[in-house]
Design a protein around this motif. Structure first.
Motif, PDB file in Angstrom:
ATOM      1  N   CYS A 242       0.831  -1.169  -0.007  1.00 25.16           N
ATOM      2  CA  CYS A 242       0.030   0.139   0.001  1.00 25.16           C
ATOM      3  C   CYS A 242       0.921   1.344   0.055  1.00 25.16           C
ATOM      4  CB  CYS A 242      -0.840  -0.004   1.177  1.00 25.16           C
ATOM      5  SG  CYS A 242      -2.105  -1.348   1.263  1.00 25.16           S
ATOM      6  N   PHE A 243       0.325   2.449  -0.541  1.00 19.31           N
ATOM      7  CA  PHE A 243       1.249   3.557  -0.805  1.00 19.31           C
ATOM      8  C   PHE A 243       0.405   4.465   0.182  1.00 19.31           C
ATOM      9  CE2 PHE A 243       1.788   1.174  -4.587  1.00 19.31           C
ATOM     10  CZ  PHE A 243       3.168   0.884  -4.737  1.00 19.31           C
ATOM     11  N   GLY A 244       1.046   4.799   1.337  1.00 16.33           N
ATOM     12  CA  GLY A 244       0.295   5.517   2.232  1.00 16.33           C
ATOM     13  C   GLY A 244      -0.043   4.695   3.268  1.00 16.33           C
ATOM     14  N   SER A 245      -0.293   5.490   4.451  1.00 17.13           N
ATOM     15  CA  SER A 245      -0.703   4.666   5.716  1.00 17.13           C
ATOM     16  C   SER A 245      -2.041   5.044   6.445  1.00 17.13           C
ATOM     17  CB  SER A 245       0.495   4.599   6.771  1.00 17.13           C
ATOM     18  OG  SER A 245       0.731   6.072   7.259  1.00 17.13           O
ATOM     19  N   ILE A 246      -2.742   4.094   7.115  1.00 11.56           N
ATOM     20  CA  ILE A 246      -3.972   4.625   7.641  1.00 11.56           C
ATOM     21  C   ILE A 246      -3.659   4.987   9.398  1.00 11.56           C
ATOM     22  CG2 ILE A 246      -6.360   4.320   7.909  1.00 11.56           C
ATOM     23  CD1 ILE A 246      -5.997   2.083   5.646  1.00 11.56           C
ATOM     24  N   THR A 247      -3.727   5.800   9.769  1.00 13.97           N
ATOM     25  CA  THR A 247      -3.961   6.016  11.120  1.00 13.97           C
ATOM     26  C   THR A 247      -5.250   6.636  11.762  1.00 13.97           C
ATOM     27  OG1 THR A 247      -1.523   6.363  11.244  1.00 13.97           O
ATOM     28  CG2 THR A 247      -2.522   7.187  13.251  1.00 13.97           C
ATOM     29  N   ILE A 248      -5.898   6.020  12.461  1.00 16.08           N
ATOM     30  CA  ILE A 248      -7.074   6.360  13.274  1.00 16.08           C
ATOM     31  C   ILE A 248      -7.068   7.104  14.429  1.00 16.08           C
ATOM     32  CG2 ILE A 248      -9.498   6.008  13.607  1.00 16.08           C
ATOM     33  CD1 ILE A 248      -9.503   3.563  11.665  1.00 16.08           C
ATOM     34  N   PRO A 249      -7.262   8.383  14.609  1.00 17.03           N
ATOM     35  CA  PRO A 249      -7.097   9.089  15.924  1.00 17.03           C
ATOM     36  C   PRO A 249      -7.985   8.465  17.029  1.00 17.03           C
ATOM     37  CG  PRO A 249      -7.284  10.545  14.103  1.00 17.03           C
ATOM     38  CD  PRO A 249      -7.600   9.344  13.528  1.00 17.03           C
ATOM     39  N   GLY A 250      -7.513   8.669  18.288  1.00 15.78           N
ATOM     40  CA  GLY A 250      -8.719   8.265  19.413  1.00 15.78           C
ATOM     41  C   GLY A 250      -9.126   9.406  19.859  1.00 15.78           C
ATOM     42  N   ASP A 251     -10.099   9.272  20.714  1.00 22.03           N
ATOM     43  CA  ASP A 251     -11.211  10.256  21.181  1.00 22.03           C
ATOM     44  C   ASP A 251     -12.228  10.551  20.173  1.00 22.03           C
ATOM     45  OD1 ASP A 251     -10.467  10.002  23.802  1.00 22.03           O
ATOM     46  OD2 ASP A 251      -9.006  11.759  23.537  1.00 22.03           O
TER      47      ASP A 251
ATOM     48  N   THR B 204      -7.728  10.406   2.639  1.00 23.02           N
ATOM     49  CA  THR B 204      -7.774  10.021   4.130  1.00 23.02           C
ATOM     50  C   THR B 204      -7.309  11.135   4.909  1.00 23.02           C
ATOM     51  OG1 THR B 204      -5.552   9.174   3.770  1.00 23.02           O
ATOM     52  CG2 THR B 204      -7.676   7.595   3.532  1.00 23.02           C
ATOM     53  N   GLY B 205      -6.920  12.422   4.152  1.00 24.83           N
ATOM     54  CA  GLY B 205      -6.328  13.490   5.224  1.00 24.83           C
ATOM     55  C   GLY B 205      -7.309  13.983   6.073  1.00 24.83           C
ATOM     56  N   ASP B 206      -8.539  14.022   5.745  1.00 25.11           N
ATOM     57  CA  ASP B 206      -9.447  14.536   6.889  1.00 25.11           C
ATOM     58  C   ASP B 206      -9.519  13.905   8.194  1.00 25.11           C
ATOM     59  OD1 ASP B 206      -9.986  16.839   5.173  1.00 25.11           O
ATOM     60  OD2 ASP B 206     -11.976  15.770   4.338  1.00 25.11           O
ATOM     61  N   VAL B 207      -9.193  12.448   8.010  1.00 23.68           N
ATOM     62  CA  VAL B 207      -9.344  11.531   9.227  1.00 23.68           C
ATOM     63  C   VAL B 207      -8.367  12.219  10.322  1.00 23.68           C
ATOM     64  CG1 VAL B 207      -8.975   9.512  10.178  1.00 23.68           C
ATOM     65  CG2 VAL B 207     -10.173   9.501   7.980  1.00 23.68           C
ATOM     66  N   GLY B 208      -7.289  12.620   9.991  1.00 24.28           N
ATOM     67  CA  GLY B 208      -6.256  13.317  10.829  1.00 24.28           C
ATOM     68  C   GLY B 208      -6.618  14.491  11.509  1.00 24.28           C
ATOM     69  N   TYR B 209      -7.607  14.998  11.291  1.00 25.71           N
ATOM     70  CA  TYR B 209      -8.130  16.243  11.961  1.00 25.71           C
ATOM     71  C   TYR B 209      -9.109  15.952  13.118  1.00 25.71           C
ATOM     72  CZ  TYR B 209      -6.135  19.047   8.353  1.00 25.71           C
ATOM     73  OH  TYR B 209      -5.026  19.616   7.346  1.00 25.71           O
ATOM     74  N   PHE B 210      -9.680  14.606  13.023  1.00 26.35           N
ATOM     75  CA  PHE B 210     -10.523  14.141  14.259  1.00 26.35           C
ATOM     76  C   PHE B 210     -10.101  13.931  15.428  1.00 26.35           C
ATOM     77  CE2 PHE B 210     -13.285  12.530  10.225  1.00 26.35           C
ATOM     78  CZ  PHE B 210     -13.512  13.502   9.633  1.00 26.35           C
ATOM     79  N   GLY B 211     -10.669  13.839  16.399  1.00 28.07           N
ATOM     80  CA  GLY B 211     -10.425  13.289  17.903  1.00 28.07           C
ATOM     81  C   GLY B 211      -9.011  13.921  18.370  1.00 28.07           C
ATOM     82  N   GLN B 212      -8.151  12.973  18.726  1.00 33.00           N
ATOM     83  CA  GLN B 212      -6.941  13.571  19.229  1.00 33.00           C
ATOM     84  C   GLN B 212      -5.951  14.247  18.101  1.00 33.00           C
ATOM     85  OE1 GLN B 212      -5.479  10.099  21.456  1.00 33.00           O
ATOM     86  NE2 GLN B 212      -6.510  10.635  23.062  1.00 33.00           N
ATOM     87  N   LYS B 213      -6.484  13.813  16.991  1.00 35.11           N
ATOM     88  CA  LYS B 213      -5.684  14.503  15.679  1.00 35.11           C
ATOM     89  C   LYS B 213      -4.477  13.530  15.592  1.00 35.11           C
ATOM     90  CE  LYS B 213      -7.180  19.119  15.732  1.00 35.11           C
ATOM     91  NZ  LYS B 213      -8.272  18.714  16.646  1.00 35.11           N
ATOM     92  N   ALA B 214      -4.018  13.370  14.304  1.00 38.01           N
ATOM     93  CA  ALA B 214      -2.872  12.520  14.232  1.00 38.01           C
ATOM     94  C   ALA B 214      -2.289  12.719  12.672  1.00 38.01           C
ATOM     95  CB  ALA B 214      -3.299  11.070  14.161  1.00 38.01           C
ATOM     96  N   ALA B 215      -1.023  12.460  12.486  1.00 36.63           N
ATOM     97  CA  ALA B 215      -0.284  12.713  11.414  1.00 36.63           C
ATOM     98  C   ALA B 215      -0.832  11.468  10.400  1.00 36.63           C
ATOM     99  CB  ALA B 215       1.008  12.446  11.246  1.00 36.63           C
ATOM    100  N   VAL B 216      -1.697  11.695   9.445  1.00 35.95           N
ATOM    101  CA  VAL B 216      -2.486  10.814   8.458  1.00 35.95           C
ATOM    102  C   VAL B 216      -2.104  11.394   7.005  1.00 35.95           C
ATOM    103  CG1 VAL B 216      -4.434   9.856   7.627  1.00 35.95           C
ATOM    104  CG2 VAL B 216      -4.243  10.271   9.763  1.00 35.95           C
ATOM    105  N   ASP B 217      -1.596  10.562   6.036  1.00 34.32           N
ATOM    106  CA  ASP B 217      -1.368  10.768   4.618  1.00 34.32           C
ATOM    107  C   ASP B 217      -2.539  11.298   4.236  1.00 34.32           C
ATOM    108  OD1 ASP B 217       1.419   9.899   4.744  1.00 34.32           O
ATOM    109  OD2 ASP B 217       0.802   7.904   4.515  1.00 34.32           O
ATOM    110  N   ARG B 218      -2.275  12.148   3.098  1.00 30.99           N
ATOM    111  CA  ARG B 218      -3.494  12.837   2.484  1.00 30.99           C
ATOM    112  C   ARG B 218      -4.187  11.860   1.743  1.00 30.99           C
ATOM    113  NH1 ARG B 218      -3.945  18.119   2.092  1.00 30.99           N
ATOM    114  NH2 ARG B 218      -5.032  18.001   0.002  1.00 30.99           N
TER     115      ARG B 218
END
Length: 248
Positions: free
Chosen positions: A26-35, A80-94
């Motif tokens: 896969c090119f890019g990673s998926i990180t789902i923030p907490g909270d 997937t970039g918008d996911v990084g702004y949710f919850g505790q926020k996290a570094a997410v590939d666009r």
């Protein structure tokens, strides 16, 4: 040409077999923030659940009955970039770009069955298994056009933190101008997702449901038994898919 044909089919066959043992890159990673709040969980379902749902990326014409068989490899891009702004926020590939293998099989003259997958592996954290049934219920007599009904379902697993199930129904119209074919369609997508306790705001497991209007537009180019296709799907986000394959 025959030598190229044999090698291409052999390569696809080896790719299918190796994918059952080795992870597809896969090119890019998926990180789902907490909270994640309730509203943010619903948005994650729309982005990651609907964004990884079944897509044909295919010639709109049927495979030709029971003898028809198709093998393909597609590359799909999910924003997937918008996911990084949710919850505790996290570094997410666009964007997340991942390959998906697919098999199509004719079961009746105008009915085709499809199965596509990204085998789950801990190194990628992504697993997708989906299928679709396409019924070509109308073939025009004087113009090269057809209408078909596509029913599909998908299960997506991301790091065992987010697991979604989606079901879709689409009406698709196709036109063939050899060696090109074009198709447009619209329908509805329904889904639900389960969120692990480690990413919810209250520390409890949750189940969210949602639905979305879906539109699709695509084009296919075929030479002999080989084809390439491009497709754009719009849900609450826009997905671009590219595919190469062969019809046997």
């Amino acid at each position: 040409m025959k030598f190229i044909s044999i090698n291409f089919k052999l390569g696809l066959g080896l790719l299918f077999l190796s994918s059952l043992i080795l992870p597809l890159p896969c090119f890019g990673s998926i990180t789902i923030p907490g909270d994640l709040t309730d509203g943010e969980q619903e948005l994650v379902l729309q982005i990651l659940g609907f964004g990884t749902s079944f897509r044909p990326v295919d010639n709109p014409y049927p495979l030709g009955g029971y003898s028809g068989l198709e093998l393909g490899l597609s590359f799909e891009n999910v924003p997937t970039g918008d996911v990084g702004y949710f919850g505790q926020k996290a570094a997410v590939d666009r964007n997340l770009l991942y390959p998906r293998l697919s098999v199509g099989k004719g079961i009746f003259q105008n009915i085709d069955l499809f199965f596509s997958f990204v085998p789950y592996n801990e190194s990628t954290g992504l697993g997708i298994y989906s299928g679709g049934l396409r019924w070509n219920f109308f073939q025009a007599t004087f113009v090269p056009a057809n209408f078909s009904l596509l029913v599909s379902a998908t299960n997506t697993d991301i790091n065992n933190l987010f697991i979604s199930q989606t079901e879709g129904v689409d009406l698709i119209s196709g036109v063939n101008v050899d060696p090109f074919s074009f198709y447009v369609g619209a329908g509805a997508l329904y889904g639900q997702a389960q969120f692990d306790t480690s990413i919810t705001y209250n520390g409890l497991p949750t189940n969210k449901i949602g639905q979305s209007f879906h539109t699709v537009i695509g084009a296919n180019f075929a030479i002999d038994q080989f084809f390439s296709a491009v497709e754009v799907d719009s849900y609450n986000t826009t997905i671009l898919s590219l595919k190469v394959g062969t019809r046997l």
